[in-house]
Design a protein around this motif. Structure first.
Motif, short mmCIF file in Angstrom:
data_model
loop_
_atom_site.label_atom_id
_atom_site.label_comp_id
_atom_site.label_asym_id
_atom_site.label_seq_id
_atom_site.Cartn_x
_atom_site.Cartn_y
_atom_site.Cartn_z
N LEU A 1 27.54 -31.07 29.03
CA LEU A 1 27.64 -30.39 27.73
C LEU A 1 28.60 -31.12 26.79
O LEU A 1 28.39 -31.14 25.58
CB LEU A 1 28.13 -28.94 27.94
CG LEU A 1 27.08 -27.97 28.45
CD1 LEU A 1 27.74 -26.66 28.87
CD2 LEU A 1 26.04 -27.69 27.38
N SER A 2 29.63 -31.74 27.37
CA SER A 2 30.63 -32.37 26.48
C SER A 2 30.12 -33.70 25.93
O SER A 2 30.51 -34.11 24.84
CB SER A 2 31.97 -32.54 27.20
OG SER A 2 31.87 -33.58 28.11
N THR A 3 29.20 -34.37 26.67
CA THR A 3 28.70 -35.67 26.17
C THR A 3 28.04 -35.53 24.79
O THR A 3 28.46 -36.21 23.84
CB THR A 3 27.75 -36.31 27.21
OG1 THR A 3 28.40 -36.26 28.47
CG2 THR A 3 27.39 -37.74 26.85
N PRO A 4 27.03 -34.65 24.63
CA PRO A 4 26.44 -34.53 23.28
C PRO A 4 27.43 -34.02 22.24
O PRO A 4 27.40 -34.43 21.08
CB PRO A 4 25.29 -33.55 23.46
CG PRO A 4 25.51 -32.89 24.75
CD PRO A 4 26.34 -33.80 25.59
N LEU A 5 28.36 -33.16 22.67
CA LEU A 5 29.35 -32.63 21.71
C LEU A 5 30.24 -33.76 21.19
O LEU A 5 30.50 -33.85 19.99
CB LEU A 5 30.22 -31.56 22.40
CG LEU A 5 29.64 -30.16 22.43
CD1 LEU A 5 30.55 -29.24 23.23
CD2 LEU A 5 29.50 -29.62 21.01
N THR A 6 30.69 -34.63 22.12
CA THR A 6 31.53 -35.75 21.71
C THR A 6 30.75 -36.67 20.76
O THR A 6 31.26 -37.12 19.74
CB THR A 6 31.96 -36.57 22.96
OG1 THR A 6 32.29 -35.67 23.99
CG2 THR A 6 33.11 -37.50 22.67
N SER A 7 29.47 -36.91 21.14
CA SER A 7 28.65 -37.80 20.30
C SER A 7 28.48 -37.21 18.91
O SER A 7 28.66 -37.89 17.91
CB SER A 7 27.32 -38.02 21.02
OG SER A 7 26.25 -38.04 20.12
N MET A 8 28.21 -35.90 18.84
CA MET A 8 28.03 -35.23 17.53
C MET A 8 29.31 -35.34 16.73
O MET A 8 29.31 -35.70 15.55
CB MET A 8 27.66 -33.76 17.73
CG MET A 8 26.21 -33.55 18.07
SD MET A 8 25.76 -31.83 18.03
CE MET A 8 26.48 -31.18 19.45
N SER A 9 30.42 -35.01 17.38
CA SER A 9 31.69 -34.98 16.69
C SER A 9 32.05 -36.37 16.16
O SER A 9 32.46 -36.52 15.00
CB SER A 9 32.73 -34.46 17.66
OG SER A 9 33.96 -34.99 17.43
N SER A 10 31.84 -37.44 16.98
CA SER A 10 32.23 -38.77 16.49
C SER A 10 31.30 -39.22 15.36
O SER A 10 31.74 -39.83 14.39
CB SER A 10 32.30 -39.78 17.63
OG SER A 10 31.16 -39.68 18.40
N GLN A 11 29.98 -38.90 15.48
CA GLN A 11 29.05 -39.29 14.40
C GLN A 11 29.45 -38.63 13.10
O GLN A 11 29.55 -39.28 12.05
CB GLN A 11 27.64 -38.84 14.75
CG GLN A 11 26.96 -39.72 15.79
CD GLN A 11 25.57 -39.21 16.09
OE1 GLN A 11 24.65 -39.43 15.30
NE2 GLN A 11 25.42 -38.54 17.21
N MET B 1 21.34 -30.18 24.04
CA MET B 1 22.27 -29.14 24.51
C MET B 1 21.56 -27.81 24.73
O MET B 1 21.81 -27.11 25.69
CB MET B 1 23.40 -28.94 23.51
CG MET B 1 24.50 -29.95 23.68
SD MET B 1 25.83 -29.58 22.56
CE MET B 1 26.49 -28.11 23.26
N SER B 2 20.67 -27.50 23.76
CA SER B 2 20.00 -26.21 23.86
C SER B 2 19.10 -26.18 25.11
O SER B 2 19.05 -25.18 25.82
CB SER B 2 19.22 -25.98 22.56
OG SER B 2 17.97 -25.48 22.81
N SER B 3 18.42 -27.32 25.35
CA SER B 3 17.56 -27.33 26.54
C SER B 3 18.40 -27.27 27.82
O SER B 3 18.02 -26.60 28.79
CB SER B 3 16.65 -28.54 26.44
OG SER B 3 16.64 -29.27 27.58
N LEU B 4 19.56 -27.94 27.80
CA LEU B 4 20.45 -27.87 28.99
C LEU B 4 20.96 -26.44 29.21
O LEU B 4 20.97 -25.93 30.33
CB LEU B 4 21.62 -28.85 28.80
CG LEU B 4 22.68 -28.82 29.89
CD1 LEU B 4 22.10 -29.15 31.25
CD2 LEU B 4 23.82 -29.78 29.58
#
Ligand code: ADP
Length: 462
Positions: free
Chosen positions: A245-255, A283-286
């Motif tokens: 869950l944190s991988t896409p969040l980190t990616s979104m935040s840095s982008q 994230m939603s699918s996860l």
């Protein structure tokens, strides 16, 4: 009441009952023996006197008295009195002048009616004997059984002392016995008390003797093994889920951070929004899969359960798979199905069953170059078998069990979409339905997944 006290009490009660029974029996037998001996002696004495008296022409009174005085009957202070049937005393002899029996007419009548009977008179035992010969004669022979009575008193003293001693020994040995019997339980409880969630690799020490306590320790150790496993699985699951869950969040935040540093044109904003949208979708699918996982991880009690026809569930698959990916295709084969509808029924939750089969079918399409899955249905004894076959990359033997671990993915599947939750979720759902999944796979040839489910004909409840 503590178990130790209960065992001691039980032990004592049994011993006391046994001792009282044995002592009572011994006393009763000895008491009757004494009476029988006294009766025989007094009876003989009375018979002799009656015979002598009935031959009064040969033996005069003084002679009879002399004989009475000289005859030893091993009883002390004898008294002999004889009466005719009318109650008239015709003879009396006594070792001591003061000893005499106050004979009543009832005593004489009872002796005539019974032929002879024994009774107690003060401290003396008396036998009343009816001599039928001639005009009839009732002889009362009495004596004091000093020896017999003393023996009986000694016996009862010994019996009381040994009963009390037995009780005392039973109490002490019961206490020691119960202490020794229960001390392993206390040790086991103390050891279990010291084991906490942080200390789950500790085990209860096994005894050398193969007894019930050893069995209990073994069972508790097995429970600890299972608890440790499930704690470990849960810990791994939480850490993997948080990572995923944190991988896409980190990616979104840095982008977003990069794009917000200066003003951008519409095209650039669109690009970043598309990328963020993809991460959100991921994230939603996860989260959806995690929720399904949680649903399948509880017990079946909270689920809506129905009788489901497995062939009908499978018929829905092709359209579901097509909707997910246009390039995937599923072929269904239902040969040799039994005629009884019962054998094709499963008691369970339709949505969960579809999810389980779908996950395996999607994998079959995903991990094979032709993106095809062959699904067939069979009935074997009381089992329903769903076979899902593909001509794909296959799974190495050493990974066959691992693929059911949450978040486990083989290296060559990294660039394909997935979380490593499809197979673990499928297995949980199938196990919830009292079934199992097995895999047979050959590298570069393909895999065969077999879902075994008990048919509702044999199993109605969870
Ligand atoms: P994923 O989301 O990665 O597909 P799964 O739990 O469904 O997660 O599967 C775990 C792993 O098992 C996959 O990453 C894949 O490497 C392997 N696997 C599953 N099904 C197949 C298959 N039919 N053929 C080859 N490999 C498979």
């Amino acid at each position: 009441m503590p178990v130790r006290l209960r065992i001691t009490l039980l032990f004592c009660t049994i011993v006391v009952i046994l001792l009282i029974l044995v002592s009572g029996t011994v006393y009763y037998i000895s008491y009757n023996n004494r009476l029988a001996q006294v009766k025989t002696r007094l009876n003989n004495r009375a018979i002799t006197t009656a015979r002598l008296l009935s031959q009064s022409e040969t033996f005069n009174r003084q002679l009879i008295e002399k004989i009475d005085a000289l005859t030893a009957i091993a009883l002390k202070n004898k008294t002999v009195q004889a009466y005719d049937p009318n109650g008239k005393r015709i003879y009396a002899f006594s070792d001591r002048v003061t000893d005499s029996i106050n004979v009543t007419p009832e005593m004489i009548t009872q002796a005539i009616n019974t032929g002879g009977y024994l009774f107690s008179y003060g401290r003396q035992d008396v036998f009343a004997y009816y001599h039928v010969n001639g005009t009839g004669l009732v002889v009362f022979a009495a004596a004091y059984d000093e020896f017999g009575k003393r023996n009986l008193r000694q016996l009862s003293f010994i019996l009381v002392i040994s009963t009390l001693g037995g009780v005392l020994i039973a109490m002490i040995s019961g206490y020691i016995f119960s202490k020794r019997l229960l001390s392993p339980i206390k040790n086991i409880a103390d050891e279990v008390k010291e084991i906490s969630a942080q200390d789950l690799n500790r085990r209860i020490e096994m005894r050398k003797v193969k007894d019930e306590w050893n069995y209990l320790s073994g069972t508790l150790n097995e429970l600890l093994d299972r608890l440790q496993d499930s704690f470990e699985t849960q810990r791994r699951f939480i850490s993997n889920a948080s990572h995923e869950l944190s991988t896409p969040l980190t990616s979104m935040s840095s982008q977003l951070q990069v794009y917000l540093q200066k003003d951008r044109n519409a095209e650039e904003y669109r690009k970043v929004m598309e990328s963020v949208y993809q991460d959100v979708q991921h994230m939603s699918s996860l989260t959806k899969t995690l929720l399904e996982f949680a649903k399948a991880s509880g017990n079946a009690g909270g689920l809506e359960l129905n009788l489901i026809r497995v062939d009908e569930v499978l018929l829905r698959l092709p359209s579901i798979i097509q909707k997910m990916n246009n390039g995937y295709s599923v072929s269904l084969t239902f040969d040799n199905l039994p005629e009884e509808e019962n054998k094709l029924l499963v008691f369970g939750n339709e949505d969960l069953l579809i999810t389980a089969v779908k996950n395996i079918v999607v994998n079959a399409c995903k991990y094979s170059p032709d993106h095809q899955a062959m699904v067939s249905l069979k009935c074997e004894n009381s089992d329903i078998l769903i076979l899902i076959e593909d001509k794909g990359v296959g799974i190495p033997n050493k990974a066959l069990e691992n693929v059911f671990e949450p978040f486990y993915r083989l290296d060559d599947s990294r660039d394909l979409e997935g979380f490593g939750l499809g197979l673990p979720l499928a297995r949980r759902i199938i196990r919830l339905h009292k079934g199992d999944i097995t895999i047979a796979s050959v590298i570069e040839k393909g895999s065969l997944f077999t879902i075994q489910l008990p048919s509702a004909a044999t199993l109605r409840t969870f």
